[in-house]
Design a protein around this motif. Sequence first.
Motif, PDB file in Angstrom:
ATOM      1  N   GLU A 204       8.664 -24.098 -33.661  1.00 15.05           N
ATOM      2  CA  GLU A 204       8.907 -23.710 -35.052  1.00 15.05           C
ATOM      3  C   GLU A 204       8.723 -24.887 -36.009  1.00 15.05           C
ATOM      4  N   ARG A 205       9.188 -26.039 -35.593  1.00 15.99           N
ATOM      5  CA  ARG A 205       9.013 -27.230 -36.445  1.00 15.99           C
ATOM      6  C   ARG A 205       7.538 -27.588 -36.580  1.00 15.99           C
ATOM      7  N   TYR A 206       6.766 -27.417 -35.524  1.00 20.85           N
ATOM      8  CA  TYR A 206       5.336 -27.712 -35.596  1.00 20.85           C
ATOM      9  C   TYR A 206       4.624 -26.756 -36.550  1.00 20.85           C
ATOM     10  N   ILE A 207       4.951 -25.467 -36.471  1.00 15.14           N
ATOM     11  CA  ILE A 207       4.330 -24.495 -37.383  1.00 15.14           C
ATOM     12  C   ILE A 207       4.695 -24.818 -38.835  1.00 15.14           C
ATOM     13  N   GLU A 208       5.933 -25.203 -39.049  1.00 15.59           N
ATOM     14  CA  GLU A 208       6.354 -25.570 -40.406  1.00 15.59           C
ATOM     15  C   GLU A 208       5.626 -26.815 -40.889  1.00 15.59           C
ATOM     16  N   LEU A 209       5.480 -27.802 -40.021  1.00 19.88           N
ATOM     17  CA  LEU A 209       4.774 -29.029 -40.398  1.00 19.88           C
ATOM     18  C   LEU A 209       3.308 -28.752 -40.690  1.00 19.88           C
ATOM     19  N   LYS A 210       2.682 -27.928 -39.861  1.00 24.54           N
ATOM     20  CA  LYS A 210       1.268 -27.603 -40.076  1.00 24.54           C
ATOM     21  C   LYS A 210       1.067 -26.888 -41.408  1.00 24.54           C
ATOM     22  N   GLY A 211       1.924 -25.914 -41.724  1.00 28.16           N
ATOM     23  CA  GLY A 211       1.820 -25.230 -43.007  1.00 28.16           C
ATOM     24  C   GLY A 211       2.078 -26.144 -44.187  1.00 28.16           C
ATOM     25  N   MET A 212       3.010 -27.088 -44.013  1.00 30.32           N
ATOM     26  CA  MET A 212       3.308 -28.026 -45.091  1.00 30.32           C
ATOM     27  C   MET A 212       2.112 -28.930 -45.387  1.00 30.32           C
ATOM     28  N   LEU A 213       1.429 -29.403 -44.336  1.00 29.60           N
ATOM     29  CA  LEU A 213       0.263 -30.263 -44.548  1.00 29.60           C
ATOM     30  C   LEU A 213      -0.859 -29.515 -45.261  1.00 29.60           C
ATOM     31  N   LEU A 214      -1.121 -28.298 -44.843  1.00 28.22           N
ATOM     32  CA  LEU A 214      -2.173 -27.521 -45.505  1.00 28.22           C
ATOM     33  C   LEU A 214      -1.796 -27.213 -46.950  1.00 28.22           C
ATOM     34  N   ARG A 215      -0.561 -26.877 -47.172  1.00 33.70           N
ATOM     35  CA  ARG A 215      -0.120 -26.554 -48.538  1.00 33.70           C
ATOM     36  C   ARG A 215      -0.180 -27.790 -49.439  1.00 33.70           C
ATOM     37  N   ASP A 216       0.267 -28.937 -48.934  1.00 36.33           N
ATOM     38  CA  ASP A 216       0.228 -30.152 -49.742  1.00 36.33           C
ATOM     39  C   ASP A 216      -1.196 -30.555 -50.087  1.00 36.33           C
ATOM     40  N   ALA A 217      -2.109 -30.441 -49.105  1.00 37.98           N
ATOM     41  CA  ALA A 217      -3.505 -30.794 -49.366  1.00 37.98           C
ATOM     42  C   ALA A 217      -4.111 -29.875 -50.420  1.00 37.98           C
ATOM     43  N   ALA A 218      -3.789 -28.572 -50.376  1.00 39.36           N
ATOM     44  CA  ALA A 218      -4.322 -27.634 -51.370  1.00 39.36           C
ATOM     45  C   ALA A 218      -3.755 -27.912 -52.760  1.00 39.36           C
ATOM     46  N   VAL A 219      -2.456 -28.216 -52.835  1.00 39.56           N
ATOM     47  CA  VAL A 219      -1.838 -28.473 -54.145  1.00 39.56           C
ATOM     48  C   VAL A 219      -2.394 -29.746 -54.762  1.00 39.56           C
ATOM     49  N   VAL A 220      -2.503 -30.797 -53.968  1.00 44.79           N
ATOM     50  CA  VAL A 220      -3.045 -32.057 -54.491  1.00 44.79           C
ATOM     51  C   VAL A 220      -4.508 -31.882 -54.887  1.00 44.79           C
ATOM     52  N   GLY A 221      -5.261 -31.106 -54.110  1.00 44.72           N
ATOM     53  CA  GLY A 221      -6.644 -30.837 -54.493  1.00 44.72           C
ATOM     54  C   GLY A 221      -6.749 -30.092 -55.810  1.00 44.72           C
ATOM     55  N   LEU A 222      -5.841 -29.138 -56.036  1.00 41.36           N
ATOM     56  CA  LEU A 222      -5.841 -28.414 -57.304  1.00 41.36           C
ATOM     57  C   LEU A 222      -5.501 -29.333 -58.473  1.00 41.36           C
ATOM     58  N   ILE A 223      -4.509 -30.184 -58.266  1.00 46.04           N
ATOM     59  CA  ILE A 223      -4.147 -31.134 -59.332  1.00 46.04           C
ATOM     60  C   ILE A 223      -5.300 -32.096 -59.609  1.00 46.04           C
ATOM     61  N   GLY A 224      -5.959 -32.550 -58.560  1.00 48.35           N
ATOM     62  CA  GLY A 224      -7.090 -33.457 -58.759  1.00 48.35           C
ATOM     63  C   GLY A 224      -8.253 -32.780 -59.470  1.00 48.35           C
ATOM     64  N   THR A 225      -8.457 -31.504 -59.175  1.00 50.55           N
ATOM     65  CA  THR A 225      -9.539 -30.778 -59.845  1.00 50.55           C
ATOM     66  C   THR A 225      -9.272 -30.663 -61.350  1.00 50.55           C
ATOM     67  N   VAL A 226      -8.045 -30.346 -61.718  1.00 48.04           N
ATOM     68  CA  VAL A 226      -7.693 -30.257 -63.149  1.00 48.04           C
ATOM     69  C   VAL A 226      -7.847 -31.614 -63.820  1.00 48.04           C
ATOM     70  N   ALA A 227      -7.391 -32.688 -63.123  1.00 48.44           N
ATOM     71  CA  ALA A 227      -7.535 -34.026 -63.699  1.00 48.44           C
ATOM     72  C   ALA A 227      -8.999 -34.406 -63.862  1.00 48.44           C
ATOM     73  N   ALA A 228      -9.856 -34.077 -62.891  1.00 42.31           N
ATOM     74  CA  ALA A 228     -11.284 -34.381 -63.007  1.00 42.31           C
ATOM     75  C   ALA A 228     -11.935 -33.582 -64.130  1.00 42.31           C
ATOM     76  N   GLN A 229     -11.464 -32.360 -64.392  1.00 46.28           N
ATOM     77  CA  GLN A 229     -12.005 -31.543 -65.475  1.00 46.28           C
ATOM     78  C   GLN A 229     -11.770 -32.213 -66.822  1.00 46.28           C
ATOM     79  N   PHE A 230     -10.575 -32.715 -67.036  1.00 39.55           N
ATOM     80  CA  PHE A 230     -10.267 -33.354 -68.315  1.00 39.55           C
ATOM     81  C   PHE A 230     -10.874 -34.754 -68.413  1.00 39.55           C
ATOM     82  N   ALA A 231     -11.046 -35.444 -67.301  1.00 39.94           N
ATOM     83  CA  ALA A 231     -11.510 -36.828 -67.362  1.00 39.94           C
ATOM     84  C   ALA A 231     -13.031 -36.951 -67.289  1.00 39.94           C
ATOM     85  N   TYR A 232     -13.702 -36.156 -66.445  1.00 40.82           N
ATOM     86  CA  TYR A 232     -15.133 -36.356 -66.213  1.00 40.82           C
ATOM     87  C   TYR A 232     -15.976 -35.118 -66.480  1.00 40.82           C
ATOM     88  N   GLY A 233     -15.387 -33.983 -66.729  1.00 37.11           N
ATOM     89  CA  GLY A 233     -16.176 -32.802 -67.048  1.00 37.11           C
ATOM     90  C   GLY A 233     -16.204 -31.801 -65.911  1.00 37.11           C
TER      91      GLY A 233
END
Length: 426
Positions: A204-233
């Motif tokens: 159960e802890r492994y499944i939770e850790l795996k989901g957390m890593l995927l979720r964190d990577a997606a959230v950070v990617g979304l934030i980076g995409t918004v930042a790149a839109q305002f900074a570089y187009g």
Amino acid sequence: MINTHLILSSLLALQASLSAAAFQFCSNNALSSSTTTTSKMMIQRRSFVSLSSTRDDTVPAQKKNVREPPYPKIGDIVRYVDLDGGKVDGQVLVGKIALIQPVLTSTTSNRDKQWLLEIAELDDVGDGYFADYPMRDRRFKRALRKLPEVSPVPASYVRSSDAYKVPLDSNKVPIANFEQYKIDGYDGPAAVVINEEVVASDGERYIELKGMLLRDAAVVGLIGTVAAQFAYGTESAIIYAAGATASVLYLFFLAIKTDSLGSPDAKFGRYISNLRFVFPFFVLAAVAAFNILSGSEDTGLQKSGDIFSTVRKDQFAAAMIGFLTYRIPLFLRQLQPIVGDSVSEYLPGSAGLAMQLASSEDGRATQDLVSSPDDGLTTVLLVCGPSGTGKTTLVKKLLSDDSDDRFVQPEWMDKNMAGAQFEVME
């Protein structure tokens, strides 16, 4: 007239005869006495020998406490010989048993089963210390030996050196407890008892850790995409988003490999997970195709004939930064215990506990750490650590700030001045 000379001669002859008879009598008596004494001594000696023999036969011999060799276990430190070591009689090596497996043939019965050991060689670091090789070298430091070809070694693990201490003889050769392991009656390594509750909890802890890593990577990617839109187009934002998507897919396929470890589908999972390495090339190929189809000038395709030459430096940077997005949340989560806690809380063991107690003014904030239990036992605060790390300073600080008399003045003992007493108490 009587002849005086004749009488005198007769008397002298008689005296001589008497003297000879007396000497013979004395000699016979002395010989008889000596023979009798010798006979008595021989009889006494024979009686003593007979008594000693009877006594030796009747007293049973004491049984000697003979130690038997142990059965082999996984993790044992053993000594074995490598014939390819450059010496005529072979090179003596020290290793750790990693695997024990039976060797069965058509002619051997279960009773005559032979055992083969897989041994992980240990690195001789000097002074009788043997340590594990680095991870990249361990796969090349493996050896297979039959059970009678190895000898158990009395090794002890030294945590400070991260190595095993092995006694050596005068020739710097490891000393073995026994020449061989015990083979008679050996049925193989004991089965490891598996706690199913612990396995389920870890799953159960492994499944939770795996989901957390995927979720964190997606959230950070979304934030980076918004930042790149305002900074570089828009263009850089789209390329960054593609790289971030490849980052999430990389983690997903890596999880496939992890999920299949130890299962019958492990080989298939390893092949499928290798697809994660091509995702960055897919992103760059998509950017190159976009540049060619959009008719961008000076793409470089005509000069080199390579489609990746059409990717500009800013596009390449946006794609690679997006692909490495998954590392950002990993790094932040590793820093969270350091940033979220104070330095005293980050210190390990008793040093961190003592620092917390010393930093509090009245000790009320840490009362729960030293509160006495209800069972009537005395709470002992143990401060341990290497020399020169400030153990004595921390204890004196606690005693000086102890306004509630929670602590008892300790008895100081010098290891050098009272070595025997210190060893007994230790």
